[in-house]
Design an enzyme around this catalytic site. Sequence first.
Site, short mmCIF file in Angstrom:
data_model
loop_
_atom_site.label_atom_id
_atom_site.label_comp_id
_atom_site.label_asym_id
_atom_site.label_seq_id
_atom_site.Cartn_x
_atom_site.Cartn_y
_atom_site.Cartn_z
N GLU A 105 10.13 9.33 9.93
CA GLU A 105 8.93 10.12 10.24
C GLU A 105 7.65 9.30 10.09
OE1 GLU A 105 8.61 13.73 11.14
OE2 GLU A 105 6.82 12.62 11.70
N LYS A 159 5.10 2.88 18.68
CA LYS A 159 5.13 4.32 18.41
C LYS A 159 5.45 5.09 19.69
CE LYS A 159 1.81 3.61 14.67
NZ LYS A 159 0.38 3.47 14.36
N GLY A 217 -2.49 4.57 6.29
CA GLY A 217 -2.95 4.58 4.90
C GLY A 217 -1.80 4.83 3.93
N ILE A 242 1.37 12.68 9.97
CA ILE A 242 1.45 13.75 10.98
C ILE A 242 2.92 14.00 11.32
CG2 ILE A 242 0.73 14.51 13.26
CD1 ILE A 242 -1.52 12.44 13.13
N THR A 288 0.82 -1.22 0.00
CA THR A 288 0.00 0.00 0.00
C THR A 288 0.85 1.26 0.00
OG1 THR A 288 -1.31 -1.32 1.50
CG2 THR A 288 -2.04 0.93 1.16
N VAL A 289 1.92 1.26 0.82
CA VAL A 289 2.74 2.47 0.94
C VAL A 289 3.73 2.57 -0.22
CG1 VAL A 289 4.37 3.72 2.40
CG2 VAL A 289 2.49 2.42 3.45
N ASP A 317 0.93 -2.05 18.44
CA ASP A 317 1.29 -1.05 17.42
C ASP A 317 1.53 0.31 18.08
OD1 ASP A 317 1.09 -0.05 14.42
OD2 ASP A 317 -0.28 1.21 15.56
N LYS A 362 7.77 1.06 12.28
CA LYS A 362 7.80 1.41 13.71
C LYS A 362 8.31 0.27 14.57
CE LYS A 362 4.14 0.93 12.32
NZ LYS A 362 2.92 0.70 11.63
N VAL A 418 5.71 6.90 12.98
CA VAL A 418 4.77 7.33 14.02
C VAL A 418 3.70 8.21 13.40
CG1 VAL A 418 4.48 8.50 16.24
CG2 VAL A 418 6.64 7.36 15.71
#
Length: 449
Positions: free
Chosen positions: A140, A216, A318, A147, A25-26, A212, A116, A143
Site C-alpha cells: 500500500e 506508481k 514522508g 492515501i 525516515t519511514v 517516481d 514502488k 503508491v
Amino acid sequence: MTENTYNPGKGEGSPVGVAILGLGTVGAQVLRLLQERAEDFERRVGGPIEVRGVAVSDKSKPRPGVDPELLTDDAFTLIERDDVDIVVEVIGGIDYPRRVVLEALHAGKSVVTANKALVAAHGAELSDAADATGADLFFEAAVAAAIPVVGPLRRSLAGDQVNKVVGIVNGTTNFILDAMDSTGADYDEMLAEATRLGYAEADPTADVEGHDAASKAAILSSLAFHTRVTSDDVHCEGISSITAEDIAAANAADCTIKLLATCERVIQEDGSEGISTSVYPAFIPRRHPLATVRESFNAVFVEADAAGRLMFYGNGAGGNPTASAVLGDLVAAGRNKVFGGRAPGDSTYADLPILPFGEVETRFHIDLEVDDRIGVLADISRRLADNGISLRTVRQEGGTRAHEGSAARLVIITHSAKEEQLQSCVEMLASLDSVVKVNSVIRIEGMDV
Ligand code: HSE
C-alpha cells in the site's frame, strides 16, 4: 496457491515476529509507532507484534530511542530466523531489496514493502514467489503513501470495472508546479525552493523527470486493469521544461498544470480493449477536482463503471504518512499469520494489450508564434483539418512574445486525436514559413469532468 501452502494460522494470542529492513525516515516511524501502540496492535492483530530485529547498513550510527540489541547489518540472517513471520522492507533501491524480499517470500515470510520501484519493476517475480509459499505481499505504501489506493483498487473495486485512473502521485513536482502557479515564478526558482524546504532530494531527477510517478503509475495500472504493467511500459515525461509562460498560458485557458499519471482503458477501432499508462505534465481545468490538489499533496481520481468517479486525497510522502500505510498492511499480514488465510494476491488474468503511446488519444494546447498577416490562421486551420485534427478553440493575440517585426501569438486547443497524429501535425506546423516558433505543446486532460 496450492493446497500445501494453506496457512491455518498460529492461533489467537500467538506472537507475530517482525523483521524491519531499513531504519531511515519511514523505518524509524514504523518502529516508533509499533512500540508506542503495542497494545492496540496486539488487539487488532490477535497476538502481540514482536520486533525481532532491524537491519541497517551502519550499526555504529547513533539511533536515539532504538534498542541497539535489535540492530543488525545482516538482513539475510535476520529474515531467515524461525521466529520471523513478516518482513517489512523500507530500504529503497531495487537490486538489494529484490534479493532480500525474494528470499523472505521463498521462506514463506509475508512481506510488506513501501518500495514502488521494486514492485513496478519486479512485481511478477515477487508475486510468483509469494504464490509459491502462500505468503502475503503487501505494498500500500508504494503508491501515494498514506492515501489508501492499492487496497481500494485490489479489494473495494474488485467487483467493478475501472476505466481510468488519473493521479497526482508525486509531491515534489506538485509542490513546484503549484508554487509556479501561485507565484508566477519560473521552474528553476521553485525547484530551489522545494530543495530548501526539503521536498526535493539533492538529486531531484527521479521526481522531476517523472520516474517516481511512472513506477506508481505502473502499479496503479496493473491493479486497475488486472494486467501486468511494469515501469518500462509507462510513457514518461517530466516537468523540467515547464516555463512560467506555460503556466500563464494555462491560466489564460482557466487551467493549471499538473504532473499526471494516467492509466486508461482504451477501446480500439476494432472494438478490442487495450490499456495505456503515461506520466506527463498536462493542463487540467480549474474546475477538475485534481486542480484543487495544492502544495505537496497527492490525489488519485478513479472512474469506474458502477462506482462512478472517486477521489482519494492526502499525504503522499514522508515518514509518518508512509508508516501509516506500512502499518495498515502489517496489521493485515499479522492477522493472517494469527488466524490463517491469505490476502488477495495479484490479479493479472485480463492481460490486456499495452498500446503504443502513439495510439492513445489526447488533446493538445499548442502555442505558436506566427507571422501576423492575412491568411495565416486560415492556412494553419486548413492544414490541421486536412490531417484529421479538429480544433476546439483558437485564440489570436497581438505579438506579446513577438520578436522584431510583425508576429502574433496563436493559441490552439484541439479536440482529441491520436497522439502520433497530433505530434506529426505539430512537426508540420513547426516547418511552415509562417510559423516563427512553437512556444509550447502541452496535453490537456480532464475536460470531460
Ligand atoms: N519523492 C516522492 C514525492 C515521494 O515527492 O512524492 C516518494 O515516492
